[in-house]
Motif scaffolding. Structure first.
Motif: not given
Length: 213
Positions: A27-38, A56-65, A90-92
């Motif tokens: 698993q991978q977790f990144k904390r920032g303006v929007f959190n990302k999780y894999k 099996y892999n799960y990806d959840q993320r949110k990005d801002q440009l 903003i994309s998710q």
């Protein structure tokens, strides 16, 4: 400021020689303006004449440009103008990816196998707000317009393979049947507003599109 916590286990993709199994999880977790999780995992197993491999892999993320552009148009005999653009997007995304493989040994020199892989993106959304100021240097009046774009995409990919393998001494014969399927659905809505040099709303327009492929 961003903080990240990562956990990664390397996978060596090779067949198990004896009856046994192995499994891993990452698993991978990144904390920032929007959190990302894999997160993901895999299982390998061998039992008598059967061999299994599944991941099996799960990806959840949110990005801002945020983007700003300035374009100046200069042409002989034409009014000089400058376009000033500001874009915020903003994309998710949520996605699921899997792969599966199994093989059965019919006899020491022959086997039949099945493989499948796929990816599902059940919900991808992108919301874009853009504004453009048209600065005319000359007699032509200034103007501006803004766009609000909302897009939603569903994506799906699937493939499969059934194969047969036979050895004749040092020669190996392999045959199989492939199957694949791809599906994409997109909904898009655009709302535009146009303003004069005083900032007064002059007109609006809307555009809506739905497409499958």
């Amino acid at each position: 400021m961003q903080a990240a916590g990562n956990g990664v286990i390397n996978i060596v993709m090779k067949k198990l020689r004896k009856d046994s199994y192995s499994a891993n999880f990452q698993q991978q977790f990144k904390r920032g303006v929007f959190n990302k999780y894999k997160a993901g995992g895999s299982v390998l197993a061998k039992y008598r004449k059967w061999y299994f491999n599944f991941s099996y892999n799960y990806d959840q993320r949110k990005d801002q440009l945020e983007e700003n552009n300035s374009i100046r148009f200069i042409e002989n005999g034409a009014t000089e103008s400058e376009w000033q653009e500001e874009n915020s997007r903003i994309s998710q995304l949520y996605s699921h990816t899997y792969s599966a493989f199994t093989e059965y040994e019919i006899k020491p020199d022959a086997s039949i196998s099945f493989r499948s892989a796929g990816k599902l993106v059940p919900d991808y959304q992108a919301n874009t707000l853009s504004g453009t100021n048209i600065m005319n240097i000359g007699a032509a009046p200034d103007s501006s317009f803004s766009n609000s774009i909302n897009a939603r995409v569903v994506n799906q990919y699937l493939d499969g393979f059934v194969g047969y393998k036979q050895k004749f001494g040092k020669v190996q014969l392999s045959t199989g049947v492939d199957y694949s399927q791809y599906f994409k659905s997109r909904d898009q809505f655009v709302d535009s507003e146009f303003f004069d040099e005083m900032g007064d709303l002059k007109s609006t327009s809307t555009f809506e599109q739905t497409a499958d492929q």
